[in-house]
Design an enzyme around this catalytic site. Structure first.
Site, PDB file in Angstrom:
ATOM      1  N   GLU A   1      35.090  10.581  -0.520  1.00  0.00           N
ATOM      2  CA  GLU A   1      35.109   9.732  -1.711  1.00  0.00           C
ATOM      3  C   GLU A   1      34.392   8.402  -1.457  1.00  0.00           C
ATOM      4  OE1 GLU A   1      39.153  11.191  -3.976  1.00  0.00           O
ATOM      5  OE2 GLU A   1      39.373   9.611  -2.503  1.00  0.00           O
TER       6      GLU A   1
ATOM      7  N   CYS B   1      32.056   0.746  -2.312  1.00  0.00           N
ATOM      8  CA  CYS B   1      33.024   0.931  -1.233  1.00  0.00           C
ATOM      9  C   CYS B   1      32.805   2.324  -0.652  1.00  0.00           C
ATOM     10  CB  CYS B   1      34.434   0.783  -1.795  1.00  0.00           C
ATOM     11  SG  CYS B   1      35.717   1.082  -0.575  1.00  0.00           S
TER      12      CYS B   1
ATOM     13  N   CYS C   1      41.523   9.876   8.303  1.00  0.00           N
ATOM     14  CA  CYS C   1      41.627   8.759   9.246  1.00  0.00           C
ATOM     15  C   CYS C   1      42.699   9.099  10.265  1.00  0.00           C
ATOM     16  CB  CYS C   1      42.007   7.479   8.499  1.00  0.00           C
ATOM     17  SG  CYS C   1      42.087   6.017   9.568  1.00  0.00           S
TER      18      CYS C   1
ATOM     19  N   CYS D   1      48.402   4.427   9.549  1.00  0.00           N
ATOM     20  CA  CYS D   1      49.085   3.281   8.932  1.00  0.00           C
ATOM     21  C   CYS D   1      50.058   3.831   7.881  1.00  0.00           C
ATOM     22  CB  CYS D   1      48.089   2.326   8.282  1.00  0.00           C
ATOM     23  SG  CYS D   1      46.872   1.683   9.451  1.00  0.00           S
TER      24      CYS D   1
ATOM     25  N   CYS E   1      49.348   3.749   3.888  1.00  0.00           N
ATOM     26  CA  CYS E   1      48.024   4.146   3.404  1.00  0.00           C
ATOM     27  C   CYS E   1      47.969   5.653   3.180  1.00  0.00           C
ATOM     28  CB  CYS E   1      46.969   3.729   4.423  1.00  0.00           C
ATOM     29  SG  CYS E   1      45.301   4.216   3.956  1.00  0.00           S
TER      30      CYS E   1
ATOM     31  N   GLY F   1      38.764   6.080   6.372  1.00  0.00           N
ATOM     32  CA  GLY F   1      38.384   6.102   7.779  1.00  0.00           C
ATOM     33  C   GLY F   1      38.390   4.748   8.455  1.00  0.00           C
ATOM     34  N   GLU F   2      38.311   4.783   9.766  1.00  0.00           N
ATOM     35  CA  GLU F   2      38.230   3.565  10.580  1.00  0.00           C
ATOM     36  C   GLU F   2      36.801   3.474  11.107  1.00  0.00           C
ATOM     37  OE1 GLU F   2      39.762   0.729  11.400  1.00  0.00           O
ATOM     38  OE2 GLU F   2      37.987   0.444  12.617  1.00  0.00           O
TER      39      GLU F   2
ATOM     40  N   CYS G   1      42.591   0.251  -3.058  1.00  0.00           N
ATOM     41  CA  CYS G   1      42.780   0.207  -1.609  1.00  0.00           C
ATOM     42  C   CYS G   1      43.925   1.110  -1.196  1.00  0.00           C
ATOM     43  CB  CYS G   1      43.128  -1.213  -1.170  1.00  0.00           C
ATOM     44  SG  CYS G   1      41.895  -2.412  -1.573  1.00  0.00           S
TER      45      CYS G   1
END
Ligand code: SAH
Length: 352
Positions: free
Chosen positions: A91, A104, A111, A115, A118, A160-161, A334
Site C-alpha cells: 500500500e 507516503c 513489518c 509495535c 500498529c 515497514g521499517e 498512521c
C-alpha cells in the site's frame, strides 16, 4: 519474459547498455527516460538509436507496480493497493495538503518490529521491497495525480521499517533524488524509523540523505520496551546519543513522532520527560492521535488532553504540533496500513 529495468541504478544501466553501445551517454539517456520522463516503452525513447532500442527490448522491459485498488477518503486522501511482479501487494498513500502533496510510501511488505499499537505489525514481515518497488510506488502515484517533479514531499512512513531494508531504501532514495532521475530535493524526503540505531548511524554518513523522523511514543525504557520491542535492542539513551551525533544541515530538525495513547503515555510527567530527553537537540515533536488499529486495547487521548500535552512541550520551548488525522475512514492513517487478508496480499498475476 523480459527483465524489468525499473529500479536499476545509473551504473547498472551503464553495464547493460555497454553490451550494445560504446557510448556512455546512451545509458544516461536511458536512465532519464525511465525515471525522469517515466517512459515505460523502450521503443519510444526517441533519442536512442533505433537498433539499440530494438536490441534492448528483446531482453528488457520497464514496468511499474500495477494499481489494483484506489480508495478515496472524504478528506481527499487516496490509498492505493499496488500489485508487484511476484503477485504480492503493498500500500501507498496520496495525501493532498494546503500547499503541497505528500506521498507516503512503504519500504517493506509487513513489518518485523511488533509495535503493539500498529496494525502493520500484525502482518509480520512478508518481505523487503526492492529499490524499484519503492521508487515504483512514487512513479505510479505521481502519474495518477500528474505531479510535477518537486511538487511533492515524500515520507517513508508506510508499511515497514526502512532502516531494516537499508540498501534498497537508499538505492531508491538515490533514484528519487538524482537530478537526472525523479529530481526530488533530498530535503523533501523524510525517512521515519522506530529507532534502529545502527541504521541511524549509517545514515549519518550519507550525502545526500533524507531527513529523519523517529517514532518515540514513550519516555521511559520500561514503557517503550512494552510498546516498541525494538527498544530492548536500542534503549532510549543509545537512541538519543545517535541523534545527537547526527550532523544536521542548517535549519534541519529531527522529527520525533509520538503516538498519544490514553492513560499510557499522555500524562504531564511524560511531557516533562520528553522535554528533558529532547534536551537542546534541534527537533520538533509531532503528536499523532492514535488511530484505531485492531482491538488492541488502546484508546486515543482526547483532543483537550492532547492540546495540554502539546502546550506542556511548548512551554518548555520544544516545538510541538498535533498531526492532522488523514484518511482514517479508509484505514489509510498512521498505523493502519495492513493487508491482513492473504487472498488480497498474495494474488499472483496470471501469466499470459
Ligand atoms: N517503522 C517506521 C515507519 C512507519 S511510520 C516507524 O516506526 O517510524 C508509521 C508511523 O505511524 C509511526 O510513527 C508509528 O509510530 C505510527 N503509528 C503506528 N501505529 C499507529 C496508530 N495505531 N495510530 C497512530 N499512529 C500510529
Amino acid at each position: 519474459m523480459t527483465v524489468n529495468l525499473f529500479g536499476e541504478s545509473q551504473q547498472a544501466l551503464a553495464e547493460i547498455v555497454s553490451e550494445f553501445s560504446d557510448k556512455p551517454f546512451h545509458a544516461r539517456q536511458l536512465f532519464s527516460w525511465i525515471y525522469s520522463r517515466a517512459e515505460t516503452d523502450l521503443v519510444r525513447m526517441s533519442n536512442l538509436p533505433r537498433p539499440l532500442r530494438a536490441a534492448l527490448s528483446e531482453r528488457y522491459g520497464i514496468s511499474h507496480p500495477r494499481v489494483e485498488l484506489r480508495q478515496t477518503s472524504r478528506d481527499g486522501t487516496v490509498k492505493y493497493l499496488l500489485r508487484l511482479e511476484d503477485g504480492k501487494a503493498v500500500e501507498a498513500v496520496y495525501i493532498p495538503e494546503k500547499t503541497r502533496v505528500t506521498l507516503c510510501i512503504s519500504s517493506q511488505i509487513g513489518c518485523p518490529l511488533g509495535c503493539t499499537f500498529c496494525l502493520t505489525a500484525k502482518m509480520g514481515l512478508v518481505r523487503n521491497l526492492t529499490a524499484g518497488e519503492i521508487a515504483g510506488q512514487v512513479a505510479v502515484l505521481a502519474r495518477e495525480h500528474s505531479l510535477a517533479a518537486n511538487g511533492y514531499n515524500l515520507v517513508f512512513m508506510g508499511m515497514g521499517e526502512p532502516l531494516n531494508n537499508y540498501d534498497e531504501v537508499l538505492a531508491a532514495f538515490r533514484l528519487l533524488t538524482d537530478p537526472q532521475g525523479f529530481g526530488i530535493a533530498a530535503r523533501h524526503v523524510t525517512l521515519s524509523t522506530a529507532g534502529v540505531v545502527p541504521g541511524i548511524r549509517r545514515l549519518a554518513r550519507e550525502d545526500p540523505r533524507p531527513r529523519l523522523a523517529v517514532s518515540l511514543s514513550a519516555t521511559t525504557d520500561a514503557l517503550r520496551n512494552e510498546l516498541m520491542p525494538i527498544n530492548r535492542a536500542y534503549p532510549l539513551a543509545e537512541l538519543f546519543l545517535s541523534l545527537r551525533e547526527l550532523p544536521l544541515a542548517p535549519r534541519e530538525t529531527v522529527t520525533l513522532e509520538y503516538v498519544l495513547l490514553r492513560g499510557m503515555n499522555d500524562r504531564w510527567e511524560d511531557a516533562r520527560r520528553l522535554a528533558s530527553l529532547a534536551g537542546r537537540l534541534p527537533l520538533k515533536v509531532n503528536l499523532i492521535p492514535y488511530n484505531e488499529a485492531c482491538r488492541d486495547g488502546y484508546a486515543a487521548t482526547p483532543l483537550e488532553s492532547a492540546r495540554a500535552f502539546r502546550d506542556a512541550l511548548l512551554s518548555r520551548k520544544i516545538p510541538a504540533s498535533i498531526r492532522r488525522r488523514r484518511g482514517a475512514d479508509i484505514s489509510a492513517a498512521c498505523g493502519q496500513l495492513a493487508i491482513l487478508d492473504p487472498a488480497i496480499l498474495e494474488h499472483p498475476i496470471p501469466v499470459a
